[in-house]
Design a protein around this motif. Sequence first.
Motif, PDB file in Angstrom:
ATOM      1  N   ILE A  94       4.878   2.487   6.967  1.00  0.00           N
ATOM      2  CA  ILE A  94       4.437   1.357   7.793  1.00  0.00           C
ATOM      3  C   ILE A  94       3.682   1.892   9.003  1.00  0.00           C
ATOM      4  O   ILE A  94       2.677   1.318   9.445  1.00  0.00           O
ATOM      5  CB  ILE A  94       5.625   0.467   8.195  1.00  0.00           C
ATOM      6  N   GLY A  95       4.156   3.042   9.512  1.00  0.00           N
ATOM      7  CA  GLY A  95       3.443   3.691  10.620  1.00  0.00           C
ATOM      8  C   GLY A  95       2.028   4.061  10.218  1.00  0.00           C
ATOM      9  O   GLY A  95       1.065   3.840  10.958  1.00  0.00           O
ATOM     10  N   LEU A  96       1.876   4.611   9.004  1.00  0.00           N
ATOM     11  CA  LEU A  96       0.546   4.982   8.533  1.00  0.00           C
ATOM     12  C   LEU A  96      -0.334   3.746   8.381  1.00  0.00           C
ATOM     13  O   LEU A  96      -1.523   3.765   8.718  1.00  0.00           O
ATOM     14  CB  LEU A  96       0.641   5.709   7.187  1.00  0.00           C
ATOM     15  N   ALA A  97       0.255   2.660   7.867  1.00  0.00           N
ATOM     16  CA  ALA A  97      -0.524   1.427   7.701  1.00  0.00           C
ATOM     17  C   ALA A  97      -0.980   0.918   9.068  1.00  0.00           C
ATOM     18  O   ALA A  97      -2.127   0.500   9.234  1.00  0.00           O
ATOM     19  CB  ALA A  97       0.303   0.373   6.985  1.00  0.00           C
ATOM     20  N   SER A  98      -0.070   0.971  10.051  1.00  0.00           N
ATOM     21  CA  SER A  98      -0.432   0.512  11.400  1.00  0.00           C
ATOM     22  C   SER A  98      -1.534   1.383  11.975  1.00  0.00           C
ATOM     23  O   SER A  98      -2.501   0.891  12.556  1.00  0.00           O
ATOM     24  CB  SER A  98       0.773   0.585  12.343  1.00  0.00           C
ATOM     25  N   LEU A  99      -1.383   2.689  11.796  1.00  0.00           N
ATOM     26  CA  LEU A  99      -2.384   3.630  12.294  1.00  0.00           C
ATOM     27  C   LEU A  99      -3.738   3.343  11.664  1.00  0.00           C
ATOM     28  O   LEU A  99      -4.772   3.339  12.333  1.00  0.00           O
ATOM     29  CB  LEU A  99      -1.948   5.053  11.942  1.00  0.00           C
ATOM     30  N   ALA A 100      -3.703   3.059  10.353  1.00  0.00           N
ATOM     31  CA  ALA A 100      -4.946   2.767   9.636  1.00  0.00           C
ATOM     32  C   ALA A 100      -5.626   1.544  10.240  1.00  0.00           C
ATOM     33  O   ALA A 100      -6.837   1.523  10.435  1.00  0.00           O
ATOM     34  CB  ALA A 100      -4.664   2.543   8.161  1.00  0.00           C
ATOM     35  N   LEU A 115      -1.330   1.904  -1.218  1.00  0.00           N
ATOM     36  CA  LEU A 115      -1.257   0.702  -0.384  1.00  0.00           C
ATOM     37  C   LEU A 115      -2.039   0.860   0.917  1.00  0.00           C
ATOM     38  O   LEU A 115      -2.699  -0.077   1.366  1.00  0.00           O
ATOM     39  CB  LEU A 115       0.206   0.342  -0.116  1.00  0.00           C
ATOM     40  N   VAL A 116      -1.977   2.045   1.529  1.00  0.00           N
ATOM     41  CA  VAL A 116      -2.718   2.237   2.778  1.00  0.00           C
ATOM     42  C   VAL A 116      -4.224   2.241   2.499  1.00  0.00           C
ATOM     43  O   VAL A 116      -5.005   1.624   3.247  1.00  0.00           O
ATOM     44  CB  VAL A 116      -2.262   3.534   3.492  1.00  0.00           C
ATOM     45  N   VAL A 117      -4.620   2.883   1.402  1.00  0.00           N
ATOM     46  CA  VAL A 117      -6.043   2.865   1.031  1.00  0.00           C
ATOM     47  C   VAL A 117      -6.492   1.428   0.781  1.00  0.00           C
ATOM     48  O   VAL A 117      -7.563   1.004   1.230  1.00  0.00           O
ATOM     49  CB  VAL A 117      -6.286   3.734  -0.231  1.00  0.00           C
ATOM     50  N   GLY A 118      -5.636   0.658   0.093  1.00  0.00           N
ATOM     51  CA  GLY A 118      -5.966  -0.744  -0.161  1.00  0.00           C
ATOM     52  C   GLY A 118      -6.155  -1.522   1.120  1.00  0.00           C
ATOM     53  O   GLY A 118      -7.054  -2.349   1.241  1.00  0.00           O
ATOM     54  N   LEU A 119      -5.295  -1.241   2.095  1.00  0.00           N
ATOM     55  CA  LEU A 119      -5.370  -1.940   3.369  1.00  0.00           C
ATOM     56  C   LEU A 119      -6.681  -1.638   4.087  1.00  0.00           C
ATOM     57  O   LEU A 119      -7.384  -2.546   4.558  1.00  0.00           O
ATOM     58  CB  LEU A 119      -4.186  -1.528   4.243  1.00  0.00           C
ATOM     59  N   VAL A 120      -7.031  -0.368   4.159  1.00  0.00           N
ATOM     60  CA  VAL A 120      -8.271   0.015   4.841  1.00  0.00           C
ATOM     61  C   VAL A 120      -9.475  -0.564   4.102  1.00  0.00           C
ATOM     62  O   VAL A 120     -10.409  -1.099   4.701  1.00  0.00           O
ATOM     63  CB  VAL A 120      -8.392   1.551   4.926  1.00  0.00           C
ATOM     64  N   TRP A 121      -9.420  -0.496   2.796  1.00  0.00           N
ATOM     65  CA  TRP A 121     -10.497  -1.016   1.949  1.00  0.00           C
ATOM     66  C   TRP A 121     -10.686  -2.513   2.185  1.00  0.00           C
ATOM     67  O   TRP A 121     -11.808  -3.003   2.303  1.00  0.00           O
ATOM     68  CB  TRP A 121     -10.105  -0.734   0.491  1.00  0.00           C
ATOM     69  N   SER A 122      -9.577  -3.228   2.266  1.00  0.00           N
ATOM     70  CA  SER A 122      -9.655  -4.669   2.513  1.00  0.00           C
ATOM     71  C   SER A 122     -10.219  -4.959   3.883  1.00  0.00           C
ATOM     72  O   SER A 122     -11.002  -5.898   4.060  1.00  0.00           O
ATOM     73  CB  SER A 122      -8.279  -5.304   2.443  1.00  0.00           C
ATOM     74  N   ALA A 141      -3.304  12.336  13.491  1.00  0.00           N
ATOM     75  CA  ALA A 141      -2.218  11.411  13.826  1.00  0.00           C
ATOM     76  C   ALA A 141      -1.490  10.986  12.561  1.00  0.00           C
ATOM     77  O   ALA A 141      -0.265  10.884  12.525  1.00  0.00           O
ATOM     78  CB  ALA A 141      -2.778  10.200  14.562  1.00  0.00           C
ATOM     79  N   GLY A 142      -2.264  10.754  11.499  1.00  0.00           N
ATOM     80  CA  GLY A 142      -1.671  10.365  10.223  1.00  0.00           C
ATOM     81  C   GLY A 142      -0.745  11.428   9.681  1.00  0.00           C
ATOM     82  O   GLY A 142       0.354  11.150   9.200  1.00  0.00           O
ATOM     83  N   LEU A 143      -1.181  12.673   9.769  1.00  0.00           N
ATOM     84  CA  LEU A 143      -0.346  13.762   9.263  1.00  0.00           C
ATOM     85  C   LEU A 143       0.950  13.855  10.061  1.00  0.00           C
ATOM     86  O   LEU A 143       2.022  14.099   9.510  1.00  0.00           O
ATOM     87  CB  LEU A 143      -1.112  15.091   9.334  1.00  0.00           C
ATOM     88  N   VAL A 144       0.830  13.632  11.377  1.00  0.00           N
ATOM     89  CA  VAL A 144       2.038  13.673  12.201  1.00  0.00           C
ATOM     90  C   VAL A 144       2.999  12.567  11.769  1.00  0.00           C
ATOM     91  O   VAL A 144       4.191  12.795  11.552  1.00  0.00           O
ATOM     92  CB  VAL A 144       1.678  13.512  13.702  1.00  0.00           C
ATOM     93  N   VAL A 145       2.454  11.361  11.630  1.00  0.00           N
ATOM     94  CA  VAL A 145       3.316  10.236  11.240  1.00  0.00           C
ATOM     95  C   VAL A 145       3.965  10.494   9.888  1.00  0.00           C
ATOM     96  O   VAL A 145       5.130  10.183   9.661  1.00  0.00           O
ATOM     97  CB  VAL A 145       2.491   8.922  11.200  1.00  0.00           C
ATOM     98  N   ALA A 146       3.210  11.088   8.992  1.00  0.00           N
ATOM     99  CA  ALA A 146       3.735  11.277   7.638  1.00  0.00           C
ATOM    100  C   ALA A 146       4.724  12.421   7.533  1.00  0.00           C
ATOM    101  O   ALA A 146       5.699  12.330   6.800  1.00  0.00           O
ATOM    102  CB  ALA A 146       2.571  11.499   6.667  1.00  0.00           C
ATOM    103  N   ASN A 189      15.848   5.213   5.662  1.00  0.00           N
ATOM    104  CA  ASN A 189      14.721   5.208   4.737  1.00  0.00           C
ATOM    105  C   ASN A 189      13.470   5.614   5.508  1.00  0.00           C
ATOM    106  O   ASN A 189      12.565   4.819   5.753  1.00  0.00           O
ATOM    107  CB  ASN A 189      14.555   3.811   4.134  1.00  0.00           C
ATOM    108  N   ASP A 190      13.459   6.923   5.874  1.00  0.00           N
ATOM    109  CA  ASP A 190      12.371   7.414   6.719  1.00  0.00           C
ATOM    110  C   ASP A 190      10.994   7.156   6.137  1.00  0.00           C
ATOM    111  O   ASP A 190      10.065   6.803   6.852  1.00  0.00           O
ATOM    112  CB  ASP A 190      12.523   8.932   6.930  1.00  0.00           C
ATOM    113  N   TRP A 191      10.875   7.389   4.829  1.00  0.00           N
ATOM    114  CA  TRP A 191       9.535   7.287   4.247  1.00  0.00           C
ATOM    115  C   TRP A 191       8.963   5.883   4.403  1.00  0.00           C
ATOM    116  O   TRP A 191       7.764   5.715   4.592  1.00  0.00           O
ATOM    117  CB  TRP A 191       9.530   7.719   2.774  1.00  0.00           C
ATOM    118  N   LEU A 192       9.828   4.856   4.357  1.00  0.00           N
ATOM    119  CA  LEU A 192       9.337   3.491   4.548  1.00  0.00           C
ATOM    120  C   LEU A 192       8.762   3.333   5.950  1.00  0.00           C
ATOM    121  O   LEU A 192       7.668   2.780   6.135  1.00  0.00           O
ATOM    122  CB  LEU A 192      10.462   2.479   4.326  1.00  0.00           C
TER     123      LEU A 192
END
Lengths: 159, 164, 442
Positions: free
Chosen positions: A129-135, C402-409, A13-18, A122-125
């Motif tokens: 954020i999508g990756l952070a949400s997924l995480a 940043l994502v690694v930091g988030l998961v780590w936290s 899922a992460g790879l897809v989002v990225a 700004n797709d990468w942004l």
Amino acid sequence: MSYRLSLLLLVMAGLVVAFAPLPVQPITPQERTFEIDAHQFAYSPSELHVNPGDTVTIQLISTDVVHGLYVDGYDISVEADPGQSATLTFVADKPGSFRFRCNVTCGAMHPFMIGKITVGTNDWLYRSIGLASLAVIGFFPLSSFLNQSKKKDERNIAS
Amino acid sequence: MKRPELISRILIVAGILLAVGAPLFLWARTPLIHARMAEDGGWNPDVIQAETGKPLHLKLTSDDVVHGFAVGQMDMQSVDILPGKVTEITLTFDKPGIYTFFCTRWCGLNHWRMRGTIEVTGGWISSPQGAHPSLLLFPSTFLSTWTLTLRTTRLLFQMKSHQQ
Amino acid sequence: MNRIELTRIPFIKNTLKSRYPQLAVFIVMLVGYIFAILAGLIGTPVGSHNFSIVFVWIAWWAILILVAVPFFGRGWCAVCPIPLPGEWLQRGAVLAPPDKRPKWLNLRVPKMFRNIWMQNISFLLLALFSSVLLTTPNITGIVLAAMLFAAIGLSAIFERRAFCRYLCPVGGFIGLYSQTAPIELRIKDKQVCVKCEGKPCYNGSDAGYGCPWDVFPGGMTKNTFCGLCMECIRTCPHDNIAINLRPFSADLAKPSTRMDEAFKAFIMLGSAIIYAGVLLGPWGSFKDAAYNVGSGAWFIYATVFLATIFIVLPGLFTLGIMTTKGRQSLKQRFMSLSTALIPLGLMFWVAFSLSFVLTNASYILAALSDPLGLGWNLFGTANAAWQPMLTTILAPAQTLALVVGLVWSARTAQKVNEAGASTIPVIVYCFVATSIMLWLLL
């Protein structure tokens, strides 16, 4: 569902989002001109927005000392003396958000003299954020797996 | 005191003296002309002494923004003075007097005020054919291509005025 | 618990135990540090071409935040030159002790100061002036000299490394973040310490000095205050001290129980966010406010800075954790859950630093050849042009950090959380902070 399977799904899922290509709206490229004033230590305007494929012309006008304008990602630049404007023309073929910065030492805060140009969205942004949400979403099931297996290990050691 | 301790102390003191002494010594031996925006002082120093016939070797640096350097009453290309970097230039004067030097790249509202003087003493050096006798005392390596151009230009002007 | 003892390898143990390799590194660092002070004071005022700015705020900072802290914890403290002159004078020797009579006052630091509040304050002082500090060589020179003389002065009055332990602005956050590092110095067997007479690791012996960091190695459970100076490895008569490789952030499983450390986490988090916005953003008026120290705009900037760190960030955090009930008091939960912000803050600083380091690293070549801006060209690179490096990987690298930091936290929050309460408020807080940082940097 096993830990390994969930982890694999999460990574995919992460790879897809990225990396998955997003549908691009075909917008006819235009020619755009911007007049940017440069002074110690900011550009005005400092944020630009163009569409992918546009031919962008930036007219750099220094109002106090010699300034430059270097575009990250495109690796192009221009320099202007006060009173003599300089022009930079390029085709915005790389989409995304790029900072532009001064590349002629113009005083103390020179390294922080920064503006931003966004080509398209700004797709990468959004992907980030999508990756952070997924995480965060994927974190809970995965961590409960890890906690369960840790408890199993502790029970095994105890017995 | 044991040997290793002594050697260590010597090394440390030597290192510190080097770290302090070397930069200070080399800095004191490098006279620079600092260019600053006029609001912050302009040229420093702003009065330079020179003698006719003796090449004046200048090292200029900017302390803030891009400046330029040129001398009035002389036919020369202006040179850029870049922040944090050193520009070297050699000037030779044939005529005594007070020459003005000024900034040639816009550096703020008071850019036009950024000027200094070169006070040139000594006799006139006017020999349309060949080198001045006193110059033969200097090895030819002292004369840069630039000063040769300068002398030739002066020569041409003098010849022209003689013709008129 | 999956530790690999590095000091089992004879080469590593002997190199760390011997005073000579360490001394060689110390001399190089001290000479470099003093040269940086000189360069700042007499070199060109143009920051990008002055050794002190380029080698302190670009080269050293990059190595510190990208390599030393994440991988070696207090590894920088192990080689830092600042305490050395004071310590040598305090000890009356450079190598092993001739005698242990104290040479100076050797007072114990008063209890009121035996915490990291002084370090929080000293960091904040530098942070509020950072725009000027990072760009003005003579200010950097003065600050470096001030730290050196403060360390010497404190060594003359107090015992051990008082500057390092209680005042150094850098040491404050290196200590906090060293808990995430994959190496540690710990005793091997507690029973050996129990039976040990005299505790030379703390009190010193003929082989070496008592811990300069005022730590009792026998009771040390976290990296926070161990400066990896190796004295205890030299003094322990039972060979009971080891340096281990371990999983990342093993220390964070034990939550913080101190308010000064909790606020340090917020200080680092807040300053990373503010710097990302002010220094790397396109908003010129913020930069002017940050730079013009003493102006009205700067006072507003300083107020916003301090309010963010002391009121907004901790306030929102407290509101969040108040939504779920636990058995511990709110204060205890605040302190222990703020531990989760440690990996987050570290990664925020990594992501922020990557940007200005990669953009300006090319100045290192020019500053190496012409450190004072006098026109030298020692290595032929004085005219190396400014050229941002690795720009295509910058954005992905920042996202990854940043994502690694988030998961780590999030994982840390789970480990320090008490059973029964939910970690969701903390994780949501971290997610929002991460999104803000992503928006500011990308």
